[in-house]
Design an enzyme around this catalytic site. Structure first.
Site, PDB file in Angstrom:
ATOM      1  N   CYS A  71       0.828  -1.217   0.000  1.00 56.03           N
ATOM      2  CA  CYS A  71       0.000   0.000   0.000  1.00 56.03           C
ATOM      3  C   CYS A  71       0.860   1.265   0.000  1.00 56.03           C
ATOM      4  CB  CYS A  71      -0.929  -0.023   1.215  1.00 56.03           C
ATOM      5  SG  CYS A  71      -1.740   1.546   1.568  1.00 56.03           S
ATOM      6  N   GLY A  72       0.674   2.108  -1.005  1.00 59.06           N
ATOM      7  CA  GLY A  72       1.447   3.350  -1.101  1.00 59.06           C
ATOM      8  C   GLY A  72       1.171   4.310   0.038  1.00 59.06           C
ATOM      9  N   HIS A  73      -0.079   4.392   0.472  1.00 62.38           N
ATOM     10  CA  HIS A  73      -0.437   5.288   1.578  1.00 62.38           C
ATOM     11  C   HIS A  73       0.194   4.800   2.886  1.00 62.38           C
ATOM     12  CE1 HIS A  73      -3.449   7.616  -0.705  1.00 62.38           C
ATOM     13  NE2 HIS A  73      -3.636   6.486  -1.349  1.00 62.38           N
ATOM     14  N   CYS A  74       0.289   3.478   3.033  1.00 61.99           N
ATOM     15  CA  CYS A  74       0.936   2.921   4.229  1.00 61.99           C
ATOM     16  C   CYS A  74       2.426   3.250   4.229  1.00 61.99           C
ATOM     17  CB  CYS A  74       0.746   1.409   4.277  1.00 61.99           C
ATOM     18  SG  CYS A  74      -0.981   0.872   4.285  1.00 61.99           S
TER      19      CYS A  74
END
Length: 524
Positions: A71-74
């Site tokens: 996950c990029g946001h993670c």
């Protein structure tokens, strides 16, 4: 020698018994059989379905991030999460931060109804059944402050004039709740709001001398600030009590300057203000005559506070995306634009008079009174718009092409910055190439961030719409797979898939948007 053996054994046995009641030395590993240690990584507890219960027992305040490695946001949150853990550790705070690899722990993601990443939940006193959803910022200082206000006091208790004045003097903005009875339920409402309003400092008092000092006779929440009016009062309704939503809106509205300069720091607050009408003054801050216009703009703002948000946009700064959104060039400054954030309708003055308080007031009143018609954004039609397999549409040629009764028109509404649009572009080009010799089929694209079409609300990027030939101005929204084969089946069957194939799963972020206003927020 043999006769001494029993006594030696007895001494050894007594020594063992005396040691049995002693605990391990500080820092020594636990010898309790079956007890699993909770591993750590960069000061973050790494939890599994086996160790979550142990962590909840050991830590009365625990913030847990459910993440996915891909996950990029993670990944963006990770360094801030580590910094927040370090900040709290330096304060010897009781709160600990933890993380769970969601895809690797399906039992936990199911138990806590995790449907997207990252999801953060706050656990108190080992309560596993009802964790609180984390609603704070995604940067280190904000995470730490959100947690501080949950494990410690969110307000300062004020007992005398000296303490109240010291609190007011120490901060640009201070919110003080004046309540005659601190056991009243309105106080609980006030404290609940203070937990989440992280950018403000809160105080609380029931002292009669403080009521008198600040000229109050009834329960009131007062915002003290070092700008504009200096103070704003929110009296508590004696019958209805204190409404948290109304108070939150009041504080958000009055904590903003009468004129807010638009930049990356202020834009989140501008969009969160819940004021639907925004008036923007575009000026060049490097020019003294333009700077002088701010005085009149600010003078006009006061009567509209809470109804219209006044914003100054510096065209000499990095605000080209805002200019593009309103179809402006920097050379056109100074000028005004009005927008309703709910309808995304934009308005411009009918004349280019001098920016005085009277002129600004007249324009605002005219828009609010329905005397000014909105304008639609459109680029100029490119000379070669129809010279390539993918035809280029803008606001000015959309109508004649999309509703040509002799053509079947397949249009991609896109945003230049949209990742999914960029990924789909080669397939769209290949589709156009495949059907370029079909006289009754047109493959086209329209930049929806620079062109507006009345009656077409673009809900996400890319949005695909099919305009079949014939009368009736029929429009079909395409919601299936985005590959050449499926596109071809759709076109060959007249805008209908042979077996009505199931739609492609929607993308949760970031290219799905509520309306064209949000695409401006995405660019910020």
């Amino acid at each position: 020698m043999d006769s001494q053996l029993p006594s030696v054994l007895l001494l050894l046995l007594l020594g063992a018994l005396s040691l049995r009641g002693q605990g391990p030395e500080p820092g020594a590993p636990s010898e309790e059989p079956g007890k699993e240690e909770v591993p750590e990584e960069d000061g973050i507890l790494v939890l599994s379905h086996r160790t979550l219960g142990l962590a909840l027992q050991e830590h009365p305040a625990l913030l847990v991030e459910f993440y996915a490695p891909w996950c990029g946001h993670c990944k963006a949150l990770a360094p801030e999460y580590i910094k927040a853990a370090a900040l709290l550790a330096a304060e010897s705070a009781k709160t600990r931060l933890a993380k769970v690899d969601g895809p690797s722990e399906p039992e936990l993601t199911k138990e806590f109804a995790v449907t997207e990443y990252p999801t953060l939940k706050f656990f108190r006193n080992g309560n596993r059944t009802d964790p609180e959803d984390y609603t704070g910022p995604r940067e280190a200082a904000g995470i730490a402050e959100w947690l501080r206000r949950r494990v410690g006091p969110s307000t300062t208790r004020l007992e005398d004039e000296e303490g109240a004045q010291a609190l007011i003097d120490a901060h640009d903005m201070v919110v003080i709740g004046f309540f005659q009875d601190l056991q009243d339920e309105d106080v609980a409402t006030f404290l609940a709001l203070a937990q989440d309003a992280l950018d403000m400092t809160f105080g609380l008092t029931d002292r009669p001398q403080l009521f008198q000092k600040f000229g109050l006779t009834k329960d009131t929440v007062v915002l003290f600030k070092k700008f504009d009016e200096g103070r704003a009062d929110f009296p508590v309704d004696e019958e209805l009590g204190l409404d948290q939503g109304d108070l939150s809106h009041f504080l958000l509205t009055h904590s903003m300057h009468l004129v807010t300069e638009f930049n990356s720091q202020t834009s989140p607050k501008i969009f969160a203000a819940r004021i639907l009408n925004h008036l923007l003054l575009f000026i060049n801050q490097t020019l003294a005559p333009h700077q002088e216009l701010l005085a009149g703009f600010r003078e006009a703002a006061l009567p509209f506070r809470g109804q219209v948000l006044f914003v100054a946009v510096d065209v000499s700064a990095n605000n080209n995306h805002v200019l593009q959104y309103f179809g402006l060039r920097a050379e056109e400054a100074p000028t005004l634009r009005f927008i309703n954030m709910e309808t995304t309708k934009k308005y411009m003055p009918a004349d280019s008079g001098p920016v005085t308080a009277a002129w600004v007031t007249t324009f605002c009143d005219s828009v609010l009174g329905g005397k000014v018609k909105p304008y639609l954004l459109s680029q100029e039609v490119p000379p070669d718009w129809d010279q390539h397999p993918v035809k280029i549409l803008v606001g000015k040629n959309f109508e004649q092409v999309a509703f040509d009764e002799t053509k079947n028109v397949f249009i991609k509404f896109y945003a230049p910055w949209c990742t999914h649009c960029k990924e789909m572009a080669p397939t769209w080009e290949a589709l156009a190439e495949k059907y370029k010799d079909h006289e009754d089929i047109i493959i086209a694209k329209l930049d929806a961030t620079a062109n507006e079409v009345e009656g077409f609300a673009v809900q996400g990027f890319p949005t695909l719409k099919y305009f079949p030939a014939g009368q009736g101005r029929k429009v079909i929204e395409y919601k299936s797979a985005r590959d050449l084969e499926t596109f071809s089946k759709f076109l060959d069957n007249g805008g209908k898939l042979p077996e009505e194939e199931p739609p492609e799963a929607s993308v949760p972020f970031p290219d799905t948007i509520a309306n064209s206003t949000v695409d401006l927020k995405e660019e910020l």
